[in-house]
Design a protein around this motif. Structure first.
Motif, PDB file in Angstrom:
ATOM      1  N   CYS A  53      -2.387  16.643  -6.875  1.00 48.67           N
ATOM      2  CA  CYS A  53      -3.615  17.009  -6.174  1.00 48.67           C
ATOM      3  C   CYS A  53      -3.855  18.506  -6.290  1.00 48.67           C
ATOM      4  O   CYS A  53      -2.974  19.277  -6.682  1.00 48.67           O
ATOM      5  N   GLN A  54      -5.066  18.902  -5.896  1.00 43.00           N
ATOM      6  CA  GLN A  54      -5.480  20.293  -5.985  1.00 43.00           C
ATOM      7  C   GLN A  54      -6.570  20.527  -4.948  1.00 43.00           C
ATOM      8  O   GLN A  54      -7.362  19.626  -4.653  1.00 43.00           O
ATOM      9  N   GLY A  55      -6.604  21.718  -4.364  1.00 45.72           N
ATOM     10  CA  GLY A  55      -7.641  22.060  -3.401  1.00 45.72           C
ATOM     11  C   GLY A  55      -8.740  22.884  -4.051  1.00 45.72           C
ATOM     12  O   GLY A  55      -8.491  23.670  -4.968  1.00 45.72           O
ATOM     13  N   LYS A  56      -9.966  22.707  -3.561  1.00 45.70           N
ATOM     14  CA  LYS A  56     -11.114  23.434  -4.103  1.00 45.70           C
ATOM     15  C   LYS A  56     -12.082  23.714  -2.962  1.00 45.70           C
ATOM     16  O   LYS A  56     -12.349  22.845  -2.131  1.00 45.70           O
ATOM     17  N   ARG A  57     -12.606  24.938  -2.900  1.00 48.48           N
ATOM     18  CA  ARG A  57     -13.593  25.264  -1.870  1.00 48.48           C
ATOM     19  C   ARG A  57     -14.584  26.294  -2.398  1.00 48.48           C
ATOM     20  O   ARG A  57     -14.304  27.034  -3.346  1.00 48.48           O
ATOM     21  N   GLU A  58     -15.744  26.336  -1.747  1.00 46.60           N
ATOM     22  CA  GLU A  58     -16.811  27.233  -2.165  1.00 46.60           C
ATOM     23  C   GLU A  58     -16.754  28.518  -1.357  1.00 46.60           C
ATOM     24  O   GLU A  58     -16.562  28.501  -0.140  1.00 46.60           O
TER      25      GLU A  58
ATOM     26  N   PHE B  54     -16.776  28.985  -6.631  1.00 40.62           N
ATOM     27  CA  PHE B  54     -15.699  28.063  -6.279  1.00 40.62           C
ATOM     28  C   PHE B  54     -14.341  28.660  -6.638  1.00 40.62           C
ATOM     29  O   PHE B  54     -14.191  29.311  -7.675  1.00 40.62           O
ATOM     30  N   ILE B  55     -13.371  28.433  -5.764  1.00 40.63           N
ATOM     31  CA  ILE B  55     -11.990  28.772  -6.071  1.00 40.63           C
ATOM     32  C   ILE B  55     -11.151  27.522  -5.859  1.00 40.63           C
ATOM     33  O   ILE B  55     -11.533  26.624  -5.101  1.00 40.63           O
TER      34      ILE B  55
ATOM     35  N   LEU C  28      -7.016  28.344   7.507  1.00 37.98           N
ATOM     36  CA  LEU C  28      -7.601  27.049   7.874  1.00 37.98           C
ATOM     37  C   LEU C  28      -9.033  26.890   7.367  1.00 37.98           C
ATOM     38  O   LEU C  28      -9.931  26.444   8.086  1.00 37.98           O
ATOM     39  N   TYR C  29      -9.263  27.250   6.122  1.00 34.74           N
ATOM     40  CA  TYR C  29     -10.566  27.027   5.512  1.00 34.74           C
ATOM     41  C   TYR C  29     -10.770  25.528   5.268  1.00 34.74           C
ATOM     42  O   TYR C  29      -9.820  24.743   5.263  1.00 34.74           O
ATOM     43  N   THR C  30     -12.014  25.155   5.055  1.00 29.96           N
ATOM     44  CA  THR C  30     -12.340  23.764   4.734  1.00 29.96           C
ATOM     45  C   THR C  30     -12.236  23.564   3.229  1.00 29.96           C
ATOM     46  O   THR C  30     -12.919  24.245   2.456  1.00 29.96           O
ATOM     47  N   TRP C  31     -11.389  22.633   2.822  1.00 30.06           N
ATOM     48  CA  TRP C  31     -11.139  22.400   1.406  1.00 30.06           C
ATOM     49  C   TRP C  31     -11.648  21.029   0.978  1.00 30.06           C
ATOM     50  O   TRP C  31     -11.666  20.083   1.763  1.00 30.06           O
TER      51      TRP C  31
ATOM     52  N   ASN D  79       0.829  -1.199   0.000  1.00 29.45           N
ATOM     53  CA  ASN D  79       0.000   0.000   0.000  1.00 29.45           C
ATOM     54  C   ASN D  79       0.869   1.258   0.000  1.00 29.45           C
ATOM     55  O   ASN D  79       2.023   1.230   0.436  1.00 29.45           O
ATOM     56  N   VAL D  80       0.286   2.351  -0.465  1.00 27.59           N
ATOM     57  CA  VAL D  80       0.970   3.644  -0.435  1.00 27.59           C
ATOM     58  C   VAL D  80      -0.049   4.713  -0.058  1.00 27.59           C
ATOM     59  O   VAL D  80      -1.228   4.616  -0.426  1.00 27.59           O
ATOM     60  N   GLN D  81       0.396   5.707   0.705  1.00 26.70           N
ATOM     61  CA  GLN D  81      -0.476   6.798   1.125  1.00 26.70           C
ATOM     62  C   GLN D  81       0.166   8.134   0.787  1.00 26.70           C
ATOM     63  O   GLN D  81       1.355   8.348   1.036  1.00 26.70           O
ATOM     64  N   LEU D  82      -0.649   9.035   0.236  1.00 31.11           N
ATOM     65  CA  LEU D  82      -0.212  10.382  -0.106  1.00 31.11           C
ATOM     66  C   LEU D  82      -1.155  11.379   0.561  1.00 31.11           C
ATOM     67  O   LEU D  82      -2.353  11.141   0.647  1.00 31.11           O
ATOM     68  N   ARG D  83      -0.615  12.499   1.020  1.00 26.20           N
ATOM     69  CA  ARG D  83      -1.437  13.537   1.646  1.00 26.20           C
ATOM     70  C   ARG D  83      -1.306  14.833   0.857  1.00 26.20           C
ATOM     71  O   ARG D  83      -0.201  15.243   0.495  1.00 26.20           O
ATOM     72  N   CYS D  84      -2.440  15.464   0.586  1.00 25.34           N
ATOM     73  CA  CYS D  84      -2.457  16.739  -0.129  1.00 25.34           C
ATOM     74  C   CYS D  84      -2.371  17.872   0.892  1.00 25.34           C
ATOM     75  O   CYS D  84      -3.215  17.971   1.793  1.00 25.34           O
ATOM     76  N   VAL D  85      -1.362  18.706   0.772  1.00 28.82           N
ATOM     77  CA  VAL D  85      -1.118  19.792   1.729  1.00 28.82           C
ATOM     78  C   VAL D  85      -1.384  21.126   1.049  1.00 28.82           C
ATOM     79  O   VAL D  85      -0.850  21.400  -0.028  1.00 28.82           O
ATOM     80  N   ILE D  86      -2.224  21.953   1.696  1.00 29.09           N
ATOM     81  CA  ILE D  86      -2.539  23.286   1.178  1.00 29.09           C
ATOM     82  C   ILE D  86      -2.044  24.317   2.190  1.00 29.09           C
ATOM     83  O   ILE D  86      -2.460  24.289   3.352  1.00 29.09           O
ATOM     84  N   PRO D  87      -1.154  25.216   1.810  1.00 30.21           N
ATOM     85  CA  PRO D  87      -0.584  26.192   2.753  1.00 30.21           C
ATOM     86  C   PRO D  87      -1.558  27.331   3.058  1.00 30.21           C
ATOM     87  O   PRO D  87      -1.294  28.499   2.761  1.00 30.21           O
ATOM     88  N   ASP D  88      -2.681  26.992   3.673  1.00 25.45           N
ATOM     89  CA  ASP D  88      -3.740  27.958   3.964  1.00 25.45           C
ATOM     90  C   ASP D  88      -3.650  28.382   5.425  1.00 25.45           C
ATOM     91  O   ASP D  88      -3.993  27.611   6.327  1.00 25.45           O
ATOM     92  N   ILE D  89      -3.210  29.607   5.684  1.00 24.30           N
ATOM     93  CA  ILE D  89      -3.040  30.074   7.062  1.00 24.30           C
ATOM     94  C   ILE D  89      -4.378  30.367   7.732  1.00 24.30           C
ATOM     95  O   ILE D  89      -4.450  30.498   8.958  1.00 24.30           O
TER      96      ILE D  89
END
Length: 224
Positions: A93-98, A103-104, A57-60, A45-55
């Motif tokens: 990966c990419q982050g998206k939020r409303e 959407f941005i 702390l919005y919900t993505w 198995n392999v695990q990857l985490r998507c990191v967004i440098p959002d100071i």
């Protein structure tokens, strides 16, 4: 005049459109490798985490891609279980939020490559390029624990190191540009009155020349 002005305003409003695509932010997502390595045997198995440098702390919501094709997963961590050779590929990966204006989304991360090996032996090398002068550490990893009695390291198909015993580790100190190339290993063991010898697929090792930071010098004599 008031009626004409109102008609002009209404006419202008009818031409306003809402952007069909999300607005991009200045954030760039990045991928953190949770697993020990990106080179694994099939079935692991392999695990990857998507990191967004959002100071803030919005919900993505998270978008995952393999070889530019979007995956159905939308969680922060991507888990790839019971892998097979076809699980190999470049993941991003990419982050998206409303928001109130629609959407941005973030800028996409740089891709990381997952390599799934279907054989019995693989050579694990550093995931990133080395700099001249560093130490190159490699491991001739086996799918199962066998009673190894000899391992051989190859560079571009030519033997460069041989060691007897059960050690599976190779080390090249103080690397230079000539150490760059395609490396592979061979492991040999005895079992049930037979000798087995298996060679890994070749994997690249990149060595970069160390460049010092530029220094700005001011010539006072020529300063006008």
């Amino acid at each position: 005049m008031d009626a004409i002005t109102s008609l002009l305003i209404l006419s202008s409003l009818t031409h306003l459109t809402v952007p069909a695509t999300p607005t991009a932010t200045f954030y760039r997502a990045s991928i953190e490798v949770v697993s020990k390595s990106l080179r694994i045997f099939s079935g692991e198995n392999v695990q990857l985490r998507c990191v967004i440098p959002d100071i803030y702390l919005y919900t993505w919501k998270y978008l995952w891609f393999k070889d530019s094709m979007q995956l159905p997963e939308t969680e922060e961590t991507l888990r790839i279980s019971n892998t097979h050779v076809k699980s190999s590929g470049k993941f991003s990966c990419q982050g998206k939020r409303e928001t109130a204006i629609g959407f941005i989304q973030t800028r996409p991360s740089l891709p990381v490559e997952v390599s799934v090996d279907g054989g019995w032996v693989m050579l694990q090398t550093p995931p990133h390029p080395l700099v001249v002068g560093e130490t190159l550490n490699m491991e001739c990893r086996l799918r199962k624990k066998f009673p190894i009695h000899e391992t051989i390291l190859y560079k571009n198909g030519v033997e460069v190191m041989r060691q007897n015993g059960s050690s599976l580790l190779f080390q090249v100190e103080n690397v230079d540009l000539e150490d760059e190339g395609m490396y592979s290993c061979r492991a040999s063991w005895d079992m049930e009155m037979r000798t087995y010898s298996v060679m890994s697929a070749a994997t690249p090792v990149e060595v970069l020349e160390f460049l010092s930071q530029p220094v700005l010098e001011i010539d006072a004599e020529n300063d006008q």
